[in-house]
Write a protein that holds these residues in place. Structure first.
Motif, PDB file in Angstrom:
ATOM      1  N   SER A 145       1.035   4.280  -2.877  1.00  0.00           N
ATOM      2  CA  SER A 145       0.826   5.678  -2.505  1.00  0.00           C
ATOM      3  C   SER A 145       1.996   6.556  -2.934  1.00  0.00           C
ATOM      4  O   SER A 145       1.810   7.670  -3.436  1.00  0.00           O
ATOM      5  CB  SER A 145       0.625   5.774  -0.984  1.00  0.00           C
ATOM      6  N   ARG A 153       2.053   7.097  -6.735  1.00  0.00           N
ATOM      7  CA  ARG A 153       1.056   8.102  -7.153  1.00  0.00           C
ATOM      8  C   ARG A 153       1.580   9.507  -6.895  1.00  0.00           C
ATOM      9  O   ARG A 153       1.432  10.399  -7.737  1.00  0.00           O
ATOM     10  CB  ARG A 153      -0.267   7.873  -6.407  1.00  0.00           C
ATOM     11  N   ALA A 154       2.210   9.697  -5.722  1.00  0.00           N
ATOM     12  CA  ALA A 154       2.715  11.031  -5.374  1.00  0.00           C
ATOM     13  C   ALA A 154       3.887  11.441  -6.258  1.00  0.00           C
ATOM     14  O   ALA A 154       4.101  12.633  -6.504  1.00  0.00           O
ATOM     15  CB  ALA A 154       3.131  11.055  -3.905  1.00  0.00           C
ATOM     16  N   GLU A 188       4.328   7.949   4.834  1.00  0.00           N
ATOM     17  CA  GLU A 188       3.997   6.525   4.925  1.00  0.00           C
ATOM     18  C   GLU A 188       4.853   5.844   5.989  1.00  0.00           C
ATOM     19  O   GLU A 188       4.375   4.961   6.712  1.00  0.00           O
ATOM     20  CB  GLU A 188       4.193   5.847   3.564  1.00  0.00           C
ATOM     21  N   GLN A 248       5.819  11.933   0.527  1.00  0.00           N
ATOM     22  CA  GLN A 248       4.826  10.883   0.700  1.00  0.00           C
ATOM     23  C   GLN A 248       5.445   9.638   1.322  1.00  0.00           C
ATOM     24  O   GLN A 248       4.835   8.988   2.176  1.00  0.00           O
ATOM     25  CB  GLN A 248       4.191  10.523  -0.643  1.00  0.00           C
ATOM     26  N   SER A 249       6.664   9.321   0.925  1.00  0.00           N
ATOM     27  CA  SER A 249       7.364   8.182   1.512  1.00  0.00           C
ATOM     28  C   SER A 249       7.596   8.408   3.000  1.00  0.00           C
ATOM     29  O   SER A 249       7.418   7.489   3.815  1.00  0.00           O
ATOM     30  CB  SER A 249       8.696   7.962   0.798  1.00  0.00           C
ATOM     31  N   ARG A 282       0.830  -1.205   0.000  1.00  0.00           N
ATOM     32  CA  ARG A 282       0.000   0.000   0.000  1.00  0.00           C
ATOM     33  C   ARG A 282       0.866   1.256   0.000  1.00  0.00           C
ATOM     34  O   ARG A 282       0.546   2.252  -0.676  1.00  0.00           O
ATOM     35  CB  ARG A 282      -0.927  -0.008   1.209  1.00  0.00           C
ATOM     36  N   ALA A 283       1.952   1.216   0.759  1.00  0.00           N
ATOM     37  CA  ALA A 283       2.858   2.366   0.807  1.00  0.00           C
ATOM     38  C   ALA A 283       3.494   2.607  -0.561  1.00  0.00           C
ATOM     39  O   ALA A 283       3.589   3.749  -1.018  1.00  0.00           O
ATOM     40  CB  ALA A 283       3.933   2.138   1.865  1.00  0.00           C
TER      41      ALA A 283
END
Length: 490
Positions: free
Chosen positions: A118, A121-122, A155, A151-152, A114-115
């Motif tokens: 995400s 996408r960012a 997460e 984003q990383s 999931r990370a």
């Protein structure tokens, strides 16, 4: 005597038969229940995980024969599914445990997937403000992909869990140096063990990575015999530690150490990691001595910044550098011993040769090291015997643009940070042209480099307790990226 269907004898027999059926059913239920409870008792004595005993439903069904209103037929109905569950209870319990174990192992991998989604996408978002949360500020100039990094990082804060092995005794495990040149090693261990963050978990099955909190620096202090250059005692200690945790816990053997990490700022950290093949080849090694020509693999290993804090704190002169408009009269500065192959070349070409370049082997007593850094536009950071140098972080603190002269050095956090945005790299073969190279940097470009130093500074500061985006979190983020197996591309 002639009896009818509704006579007393038939009624008596029917009643007796129904009673016998009920008693037989009750006995069966008691036997089944006792077996389940007994199995539970045996399981509890082995200290195995708790479980829920399947409920055996006893359904009393009364059928009234409408044609003969005074005849009752009683049937005790035990659900066939529950009956099979009870008679094969140990097998079901074994399957349940296997299912639960698999689900526990799968959960961290699901979170990582999931990370990754995400972050990807960012990564395509070019406007950083679209991903920043309220109150967070980042400079887009110092990162390869600022949106992906942010984003990383988010997460990581949300999901990342580290299990710290509790095995081992002080001082060589669970402790480390918190002052002088190996400060980073001890401070990370102490923060990981005792910090107020949410990354550490006591539940090993929930962890994404497993930390081995031994200190190579303390091994050298307590096990190494001076002047022997014999690292055998260090390797024996590390080998014994790996044997201990791999025997006691399943996690090492499960991945051949691919989700384990060690951390060392001592020059001999890479040598200590050779104590076990999986530690050297598979594990995430967080090392100050990040020399790609000596086995350091930037795809799986992490470059640790070398921070020399003599008192454990940032020197007072470097806590708050002067305003950007303050004059810096010297073009460049270096002072240091003749260590390794690069520094003799630097000293040969520039020591005492040019007043614009303040180059010393040993600094005269009437001069102050940090004052000269603050008075210089560029600070020369050549490698010594090993590739890492604490001068790089000192240059960042003093907002003196670091000039990195090294070979095969993987710079700290270089998978995230764009080093060319706040430093200058000079090849060893170009040392003779050092002044020409530095004078060739336009003034507006120099001011940009200097401003970016202000922005990147917080990523190299050791706070106590740790703060978001500081060096402790950046080290963890580098480990997080290796566990994600994800490269943050531009």
């Amino acid at each position: 005597m002639k009896t009818t269907r509704y006579g007393g004898v038939s009624a008596y027999v029917a009643t007796a038969t129904a009673t016998a059926i009920i008693l037989t059913t009750v006995v069966i239920v008691l036997i089944i229940s006792f077996g389940a409870v007994f199995s539970c008792f045996l399981s509890s004595t082995d200290s195995k995980p708790e479980f829920v005993i399947p409920i055996v439903q006893l359904q009393s069904q009364i059928n009234l024969t409408h044609q003969h209103s005074d005849e009752y037929k009683f049937r005790a109905v035990i659900s066939p599914d529950h009956y099979r569950s009870s008679t094969s209870f140990p097998l079901i319990l074994s399957r349940n445990r296997t299912f639960i174990a698999r689900r526990r192992r799968r959960r961290p991998e699901i979170e990582l997937a999931r990370a990754r989604a995400s972050i990807r996408r960012a990564a395509s978002v070019h406007n950083l403000s679209q991903v920043l949360r309220s109150g967070d500020v980042l400079s887009s100039d110092i990162y390869h992909n600022p949106s992906a990094f942010y984003q990383s990082y988010m997460e990581m804060e949300k999901r990342f869990k580290v299990y710290v092995y509790e095995e081992g005794e002080l001082p060589m495990v669970h402790d480390g140096p918190c002052k002088n040149i190996y400060t980073t090693e001890g401070r990370f261990i102490m923060e990981m063990e005792h910090g107020g963050h949410n990354f550490r978990t006591k539940h090993a099955h929930q962890a994404h990575v497993y930390f081995m909190p031994f200190s190579v620096t303390w091994m050298v202090k307590y096990l190494y015999k001076p002047d022997t250059y014999d690292m055998t005692p260090l390797r024996h200690f590390v080998s014994d530690y790996v044997r201990l945790i791999s025997t006691k816990h399943p996690f090492w053997n499960r991945t051949h150490a691919a989700d384990h990490f060690m951390l060392s700022c001592h020059d001999w950290g890479p040598h200590a990691s050779k104590a076990h093949p999986s530690l050297y080849t598979n594990s995430i090694r967080v090392l100050c001595n990040a020399n790609s020509s000596e086995g350091f693999d930037p795809q799986k290993d992490v470059s640790l910044p070398e921070i020399n804090l003599h008192s454990g704190n940032i020197p007072s002169k470097l806590v708050s550098p002067p305003p950007p408009t303050t004059s810096r009269p010297h073009l460049a500065f270096f002072a240091g011993g003749v260590h390794g192959p690069i520094r003799p070349i630097l000293l040969h070409h520039w020591m005492g040769r040019d007043p614009d370049l303040q180059i010393f082997e040993y600094l005269p007593k009437h001069l102050d090291y940090y004052s000269l850094m603050l008075a210089s536009k560029y600070c020369i950071c050549p490698s010594g015997y090993e590739v890492a140098s604490p001068r790089i972080v000192e240059s960042i603190y003093s907002e003196c643009v670091p000039v990195i002269i090294s070979e095969n050095y993987v710079l700290p956090f270089s998978d995230v940070l764009k080093w060319e945005a706040f430093s200058v790299n000079v090849k060893v073969s170009d040392v003779s042209r050092l002044k020409e190279i530095l004078m060739g940097v336009r003034e507006d470009e120099y001011l940009r480099l200097k401003e970016n130093l202000r922005q990147v500074r917080r990523h190299f500061v050791l706070n106590q307790p740790s703060q978001r985006f500081d060096v402790f979190h950046m080290i963890l983020h580098s480990v997080w990226l290796r566990r994600l197996n994800l490269k943050l591309e531009e």
